[in-house]
Design a protein around this motif. Structure first.
Motif, PDB file in Angstrom:
ATOM      1  N   THR A   6       0.842  -1.205   0.000  1.00 16.59           N
ATOM      2  CA  THR A   6       0.000   0.000   0.000  1.00 16.59           C
ATOM      3  C   THR A   6       0.878   1.257   0.000  1.00 16.59           C
ATOM      4  OG1 THR A   6      -1.683  -1.227   1.223  1.00 16.59           O
ATOM      5  CG2 THR A   6      -1.889   1.165   1.226  1.00 16.59           C
ATOM      6  N   ASN A   7       1.903   1.268   0.847  1.00 22.21           N
ATOM      7  CA  ASN A   7       2.814   2.424   0.881  1.00 22.21           C
ATOM      8  C   ASN A   7       3.422   2.699  -0.495  1.00 22.21           C
ATOM      9  OD1 ASN A   7       2.328   2.422   3.590  1.00 22.21           O
ATOM     10  ND2 ASN A   7       4.358   1.709   4.199  1.00 22.21           N
ATOM     11  N   ARG A   8       3.932   1.639  -1.102  1.00 30.95           N
ATOM     12  CA  ARG A   8       4.579   1.794  -2.418  1.00 30.95           C
ATOM     13  C   ARG A   8       3.597   2.301  -3.468  1.00 30.95           C
ATOM     14  NH1 ARG A   8       7.932  -2.844  -1.330  1.00 30.95           N
ATOM     15  NH2 ARG A   8       6.269  -4.257  -1.945  1.00 30.95           N
ATOM     16  N   ALA A   9       2.381   1.750  -3.444  1.00 29.54           N
ATOM     17  CA  ALA A   9       1.373   2.152  -4.437  1.00 29.54           C
ATOM     18  C   ALA A   9       0.993   3.621  -4.262  1.00 29.54           C
ATOM     19  CB  ALA A   9       0.139   1.271  -4.297  1.00 29.54           C
ATOM     20  N   LEU A  10       0.848   4.060  -3.010  1.00 31.21           N
ATOM     21  CA  LEU A  10       0.442   5.456  -2.771  1.00 31.21           C
ATOM     22  C   LEU A  10       1.552   6.435  -3.155  1.00 31.21           C
ATOM     23  CD1 LEU A  10      -1.384   4.967   0.649  1.00 31.21           C
ATOM     24  CD2 LEU A  10      -2.453   5.409  -1.576  1.00 31.21           C
ATOM     25  N   ILE A  11       2.785   6.060  -2.857  1.00 31.62           N
ATOM     26  CA  ILE A  11       3.913   6.927  -3.240  1.00 31.62           C
ATOM     27  C   ILE A  11       3.990   7.017  -4.767  1.00 31.62           C
ATOM     28  CG2 ILE A  11       6.443   7.133  -3.234  1.00 31.62           C
ATOM     29  CD1 ILE A  11       6.348   5.850  -0.396  1.00 31.62           C
ATOM     30  N   LEU A  75      -8.828  12.990  -6.881  1.00 27.11           N
ATOM     31  CA  LEU A  75      -8.964  12.410  -5.536  1.00 27.11           C
ATOM     32  C   LEU A  75      -8.054  13.118  -4.526  1.00 27.11           C
ATOM     33  CD1 LEU A  75      -9.065   8.592  -6.349  1.00 27.11           C
ATOM     34  CD2 LEU A  75     -10.958  10.025  -5.575  1.00 27.11           C
ATOM     35  N   TRP A  76      -6.824  13.391  -4.944  1.00 25.59           N
ATOM     36  CA  TRP A  76      -5.854  14.033  -4.046  1.00 25.59           C
ATOM     37  C   TRP A  76      -6.335  15.433  -3.641  1.00 25.59           C
ATOM     38  CZ3 TRP A  76      -3.390   9.568  -4.730  1.00 25.59           C
ATOM     39  CH2 TRP A  76      -2.270   9.282  -3.954  1.00 25.59           C
ATOM     40  N   ARG A  77      -6.916  16.135  -4.613  1.00 26.35           N
ATOM     41  CA  ARG A  77      -7.381  17.502  -4.321  1.00 26.35           C
ATOM     42  C   ARG A  77      -8.600  17.471  -3.413  1.00 26.35           C
ATOM     43  NH1 ARG A  77      -5.932  19.819 -10.073  1.00 26.35           N
ATOM     44  NH2 ARG A  77      -7.523  18.352 -10.702  1.00 26.35           N
ATOM     45  N   ALA A  78      -9.424  16.430  -3.527  1.00 24.34           N
ATOM     46  CA  ALA A  78     -10.640  16.350  -2.716  1.00 24.34           C
ATOM     47  C   ALA A  78     -10.338  15.865  -1.299  1.00 24.34           C
ATOM     48  CB  ALA A  78     -11.642  15.422  -3.372  1.00 24.34           C
ATOM     49  N   ALA A  79      -9.295  15.044  -1.153  1.00 21.30           N
ATOM     50  CA  ALA A  79      -8.985  14.413   0.132  1.00 21.30           C
ATOM     51  C   ALA A  79      -8.810  15.484   1.213  1.00 21.30           C
ATOM     52  CB  ALA A  79      -7.713  13.593   0.005  1.00 21.30           C
ATOM     53  N   PRO A  80      -9.232  15.212   2.446  1.00 23.62           N
ATOM     54  CA  PRO A  80      -9.684  13.908   2.935  1.00 23.62           C
ATOM     55  C   PRO A  80     -11.171  13.613   2.656  1.00 23.62           C
ATOM     56  CG  PRO A  80      -9.658  15.480   4.740  1.00 23.62           C
ATOM     57  CD  PRO A  80      -9.179  16.222   3.517  1.00 23.62           C
ATOM     58  N   VAL A  81     -11.860  14.547   1.982  1.00 23.88           N
ATOM     59  CA  VAL A  81     -13.296  14.364   1.758  1.00 23.88           C
ATOM     60  C   VAL A  81     -13.523  13.297   0.689  1.00 23.88           C
ATOM     61  CG1 VAL A  81     -15.419  15.510   1.022  1.00 23.88           C
ATOM     62  CG2 VAL A  81     -13.725  16.749   2.383  1.00 23.88           C
ATOM     63  N   ALA A 127      -4.905  -1.288 -11.066  1.00 22.92           N
ATOM     64  CA  ALA A 127      -5.279  -2.265 -10.039  1.00 22.92           C
ATOM     65  C   ALA A 127      -4.499  -2.014  -8.742  1.00 22.92           C
ATOM     66  CB  ALA A 127      -5.015  -3.675 -10.552  1.00 22.92           C
ATOM     67  N   THR A 128      -3.199  -1.776  -8.866  1.00 22.90           N
ATOM     68  CA  THR A 128      -2.349  -1.565  -7.683  1.00 22.90           C
ATOM     69  C   THR A 128      -2.806  -0.326  -6.908  1.00 22.90           C
ATOM     70  OG1 THR A 128      -0.521  -2.371  -9.043  1.00 22.90           O
ATOM     71  CG2 THR A 128       0.066  -1.385  -6.941  1.00 22.90           C
ATOM     72  N   VAL A 129      -3.007   0.758  -7.649  1.00 17.44           N
ATOM     73  CA  VAL A 129      -3.357   2.027  -7.001  1.00 17.44           C
ATOM     74  C   VAL A 129      -4.785   1.977  -6.443  1.00 17.44           C
ATOM     75  CG1 VAL A 129      -3.683   4.490  -7.394  1.00 17.44           C
ATOM     76  CG2 VAL A 129      -1.706   3.347  -8.368  1.00 17.44           C
ATOM     77  N   ALA A 130      -5.701   1.375  -7.205  1.00 20.21           N
ATOM     78  CA  ALA A 130      -7.095   1.312  -6.748  1.00 20.21           C
ATOM     79  C   ALA A 130      -7.213   0.502  -5.459  1.00 20.21           C
ATOM     80  CB  ALA A 130      -7.972   0.708  -7.838  1.00 20.21           C
ATOM     81  N   ALA A 131      -6.453  -0.607  -5.364  1.00 19.85           N
ATOM     82  CA  ALA A 131      -6.491  -1.431  -4.146  1.00 19.85           C
ATOM     83  C   ALA A 131      -5.992  -0.617  -2.955  1.00 19.85           C
ATOM     84  CB  ALA A 131      -5.645  -2.684  -4.341  1.00 19.85           C
ATOM     85  N   ALA A 132      -4.928   0.165  -3.155  1.00 19.05           N
ATOM     86  CA  ALA A 132      -4.380   0.987  -2.066  1.00 19.05           C
ATOM     87  C   ALA A 132      -5.378   2.070  -1.653  1.00 19.05           C
ATOM     88  CB  ALA A 132      -3.060   1.624  -2.512  1.00 19.05           C
ATOM     89  N   LEU A 133      -6.054   2.667  -2.636  1.00 24.08           N
ATOM     90  CA  LEU A 133      -7.035   3.717  -2.328  1.00 24.08           C
ATOM     91  C   LEU A 133      -8.236   3.119  -1.580  1.00 24.08           C
ATOM     92  CD1 LEU A 133      -6.949   5.778  -5.631  1.00 24.08           C
ATOM     93  CD2 LEU A 133      -6.083   6.497  -3.392  1.00 24.08           C
ATOM     94  N   ILE A 157       1.499  14.836  -2.269  1.00 18.69           N
ATOM     95  CA  ILE A 157       2.327  14.056  -1.337  1.00 18.69           C
ATOM     96  C   ILE A 157       1.436  13.039  -0.629  1.00 18.69           C
ATOM     97  CG2 ILE A 157       4.074  15.843  -0.921  1.00 18.69           C
ATOM     98  CD1 ILE A 157       2.655  16.509   1.724  1.00 18.69           C
ATOM     99  N   VAL A 158       2.064  12.027  -0.055  1.00 18.12           N
ATOM    100  CA  VAL A 158       1.321  11.086   0.783  1.00 18.12           C
ATOM    101  C   VAL A 158       2.037  11.036   2.127  1.00 18.12           C
ATOM    102  CG1 VAL A 158       2.471   9.128  -0.358  1.00 18.12           C
ATOM    103  CG2 VAL A 158       0.455   8.728   1.022  1.00 18.12           C
ATOM    104  N   ASP A 159       1.257  11.244   3.175  1.00 19.24           N
ATOM    105  CA  ASP A 159       1.831  11.292   4.519  1.00 19.24           C
ATOM    106  C   ASP A 159       1.816   9.897   5.129  1.00 19.24           C
ATOM    107  OD1 ASP A 159       2.636  11.791   7.051  1.00 19.24           O
ATOM    108  OD2 ASP A 159       0.906  12.997   7.639  1.00 19.24           O
ATOM    109  N   LEU A 160       2.975   9.277   5.218  1.00 18.80           N
ATOM    110  CA  LEU A 160       3.064   7.927   5.779  1.00 18.80           C
ATOM    111  C   LEU A 160       3.709   7.954   7.166  1.00 18.80           C
ATOM    112  CD1 LEU A 160       4.182   5.993   2.552  1.00 18.80           C
ATOM    113  CD2 LEU A 160       1.891   6.094   3.553  1.00 18.80           C
TER     114      LEU A 160
END
Ligand SMILES: [Zn+2]
Length: 252
Positions: A6-11, A75-81, A127-133, A157-160
């Motif tokens: 998940t970390n790798r996919a989000l980065i 999605l990134w712009r809408a997050a966290p909503v 598939a990789t990114v959708a599973a992480a999301l 950015i993704v805050d891990l």
């Protein structure tokens, strides 16, 4: 923070967004996904564990990856909503993606792995990114998808971090610039405060309590001066009677 996949996919997803033209740490960053070669370069810079090969990339794949990038950016712009609109995007990406359980590469336990619609790179990436999301949404962790807080910066950015403290990208000096700006703002606020509360340098400045006390104590006429001197002498005598110094008590 999450599992390594998940970390790798989000980065990788945040880095995919950052291939679009935009401001990164106050500097214009060019579009780097306009050609098949650009996509190959992006893919070959990903970690091997992602298993996103840079071979077999064609024009159609490029277009699909660019479409994926647009959806991720939304999605990134809408997050966290996450509203129905954002859920629709994630469910579209998940369309046809299967799941399988495989032995974990660490040698202990098992893990789920998404099965892409096809072995084509755009489908594998999706598939990789959708599973992480999906993982982030179901664990209420979409607050970790962020846009850098730096001035003149649009980097995704993704805050891990454990304490959710990552606010700035690593492109330039966004964190430093923000700290310097905050420091200057504090200095300016302090200076304003001092000018307001300090000696009456301006007509509008309010006298401080000490200044008011001093003005009241300052005699303004000869009689007042005499009266003040008399009062001060009486006070001194009174104090001496109450607390005579050793020298004077011997003399008495
Ligand atoms: Zn930044």
């Amino acid at each position: 923070m999450f599992n390594p996949e998940t970390n790798r996919a989000l980065i990788a997803a945040s880095e995919l967004i950052n291939t679009a033209a935009g401001l990164h740490s106050a500097k214009p960053s060019p579009e780097t996904l306009s050609t098949v070669e650009g996509l190959e370069a992006y893919l070959s810079a990903r970690p091997a564990q992602l298993q996103w090969p840079s071979t077999a990339v064609n024009r159609k794949q490029l277009e699909q990856v660019r479409a994926l990038r647009n959806q991720l950016h939304t999605l990134w712009r809408a997050a966290p909503v996450i509203e129905p609109k954002e859920l629709d995007i994630i469910n579209d990406l998940l369309q046809g993606v299967g799941r399988e359980v495989v032995a974990d590469s660490s040698g202990s336990g098992f893990r789920e792995r998404p099965i892409p619609v096809s072995p084509q790179i755009s489908d594998v990436m999706t598939a990789t990114v959708a599973a992480a999301l999906a993982f982030l949404v179901t664990h209420e962790e979409t607050g970790r998808l962020r846009i850098c807080r730096g001035e003149d910066c649009e980097a995704a950015i993704v805050d891990l971090t454990r304490n959710r403290s990552k606010l700035f990208c690593d492109f330039g000096n966004c964190a430093n610039r923000a700290h310097v700006r905050a420091y200057r703002a504090r200095q300016a606020a302090r200076k304003d405060h001092e000018e307001y509360a300090g000696p009456a340098r301006h007509r509008w400045a309010k006298p401080s309590a000490a200044e008011k006390a001093e003005q009241i104590n300052r005699p303004t006429s000869a009689t007042a001066i005499a009266a003040k001197e008399f009062r001060d002498r009486m006070r001194e005598e009174l104090m001496q009677k109450r607390h005579p110094s050793p020298q004077e008590s011997k003399n008495v």
